[in-house]
Structure formats: structure tokens, C-alpha cells
Design an enzyme around this catalytic site. Structure first.
Site, mmCIF file in Angstrom:
data_model
loop_
_atom_site.group_PDB
_atom_site.id
_atom_site.type_symbol
_atom_site.label_atom_id
_atom_site.label_comp_id
_atom_site.label_asym_id
_atom_site.label_seq_id
_atom_site.Cartn_x
_atom_site.Cartn_y
_atom_site.Cartn_z
ATOM 1 N N SER A 1 15.375 2.863 -12.631
ATOM 2 C CA SER A 1 16.747 2.334 -13.745
ATOM 3 C C SER A 1 17.657 3.542 -14.094
ATOM 4 C CB SER A 1 16.031 1.529 -14.749
ATOM 5 O OG SER A 1 15.272 2.413 -15.564
ATOM 6 N N ASN A 2 17.050 4.655 -14.246
ATOM 7 C CA ASN A 2 17.908 5.740 -14.526
ATOM 8 C C ASN A 2 19.009 5.900 -13.390
ATOM 9 O OD1 ASN A 2 17.449 7.223 -17.055
ATOM 10 N ND2 ASN A 2 15.480 6.852 -16.649
ATOM 11 N N HIS B 1 13.469 13.116 -19.173
ATOM 12 C CA HIS B 1 12.197 13.314 -19.488
ATOM 13 C C HIS B 1 11.862 12.303 -20.815
ATOM 14 C CE1 HIS B 1 7.710 14.264 -20.343
ATOM 15 N NE2 HIS B 1 8.172 14.497 -21.629
ATOM 16 N N GLU C 1 17.718 7.125 -22.626
ATOM 17 C CA GLU C 1 17.860 7.894 -21.202
ATOM 18 C C GLU C 1 18.865 7.574 -20.275
ATOM 19 O OE1 GLU C 1 14.189 8.022 -18.948
ATOM 20 O OE2 GLU C 1 13.103 7.425 -20.821
#
Ligand code: GRF
Length: 197
Positions: free
Chosen positions: A12-13, A108, A178
Site C-alpha cells: 500500500s505504501n 518504518h 506512512e
């Protein structure tokens, strides 16, 4: 700038960054996706996006040195300038590190240097944050070196921990941050606001 992704799972990032490239928010091209997991969501997303994709792992390359070399070859063949780890569960090999010094980034789901290091990934980070009763967590984008979660921090964003949070609710809120933070940090690199070595 050509982006090369290394992703093991959902991706998804990676998708957030691809979307930002497609919409023009990022002046970059998603050039190639590499996954160690042939069934990963990341490879499926790459297929849907028509981005060249490769399954490279211990099963395709049993010797770690061969795998490291093949990953570099694929990245170089696709003219990658910036390597993005997006939920990549494997250590980066020495040849890859030496070929892209300071140009491999990771995201992270915590505020490094806390809650980082080997074995501290994904839900385990959120579990540790909740177990410690921390009031704040967040996300970190950092440069990758030979040690897990160790390289210089480029950007961080805090997320408040609510009393009612579970691992799932916290993971959801941190993941949304993120996505934003990764895209913004890449944009700041492209604009020259963040200088990589
Ligand atoms: C994210 O929480 C990321 O910080 C961690 O692994 C998760 C990957 O999620 N390294 P996705 O594959 O990008 O959806």
C-alpha cells in the site's frame, strides 16, 4: 527520477507513491517492482499498473550473493536512481548497498530509534508501543544501511496513541500517515530540499 520498489507484502505504501507519480504530485516514474514473495499484493499491483515486475528470492536464487547481484542488475537495467523499500522483509545485500549508496530508503511504522531493529516490524511495533503505554507513536522514513532500521532519519511524523487503541486501529492510523510521509519525503528529495549523499 526513476523509482525502484522492493516490497514483500500488500504494497500500500508503494501504491501511494505510484498514485502520486501518476497524478503528477511526484516528478518521478515508477520503473520496476521487485518482490521476494511471488504472491504479494505488491506484484499484483505492479501488474495492474503495468510496471515491470520481478519475483526474486531465495527460491529463484538460492545463493544470497547471486540474489543480491540479480537485484542490482534489475534495478540498473531499469535506470533506477532511488530504491524504495515498502514493506520489504529481507535484508539488503552488500552489492545493492554499494551500488546505491545513500539512495535506498525505508518506511518504518514507528518513531525510530525507538521500536526498531531486527524483529521489530509491522504489528510487532504497534504491540510494543501499546504494551509500553506510550502516548505517541508515528512513522519514520530513513536511509537504509547494513543494519536494520539504523540509517539516518530523513523525516518523521507523530501519531497520538488513544486509550481505546488496539493494534489494528493504531496500525490503520499509522499506515495512513506512512503513505503521506513517504510521498512528501520523496518530493522533498526531488525538489532538493533533502540532500542524499
Ligand atoms: C508498513 O507498515 C511499513 O512501515 C512496514 O511494513 C508495512 C507495509 O505495508 N515496513 P504495505 O505493504 O506498504 O501496505
Amino acid at each position: 527520477m526513476n523509482l525502484g520498489f522492493l516490497a514483500s507484502r500488500n504494497g500500500s505504501n508503494m501504491q501511494a507513491i505510484i498514485d502520486a507519480c501518476r497524478s503528477g504530485r511526484l516528478a518521478a516514474t515508477p520503473a520496476v517492482v521487485i518482490s521476494n514473495n511471488r504472491d504479494s499484493g505488491a506484484l499484483e499491483r505492479a501488474r495492474n499498473e503495468r510496471i515491470p515486475r520481478f519475483h526474486l528470492s531465495g527460491s529463484t536464487h538460492p545463493h544470497p550473493e547471486d540474489l543480491d547481484r540479480e537485484i542490482v542488475d534489475v534495478l540498473l537495467e531499469h535506470d533506477v536512481n532511488l530504491v524504495l523499500l515498502a514493506g520489504y522483509m529481507k535484508k539488503i545485500g552488500p552489492v545493492t548497498l554499494a551500488t546505491f549508496p545513500g539512495h535506498i530508503l525505508n518506511i518504518h511504522p514507528g518513531l525510530l530509534p525507538e521500536y526498531g531493529g531486527q524483529g521489530m516490524y509491522d504489528r510487532r511495533v504497534h504491540e510494543a508501543v501499546l504494551a509500553a503505554g506510550a502516548g505517541t507513536t508515528g512513522a519514520t522514513v530513513h536511509v537504509v544501511d547494513a543494519i536494520y532500521d539504523n540509517g539516518p532519519v530523513l523525516a518523521q511524523r507523530k501519531v497520538a496513541v488513544e486509550k481505546s487503541d488496539t493494534v489494528d486501529t493504531l496500525a490503520r492510523r499509522v499506515l495512513a500517515v506512512e503513505h503521506e510521509l513517504y510521498v512528501e519525503t520523496i518530493d522533498r528529495i526531488i525538489c532538493g530540499e533533502i540532500k542524499l549523499p
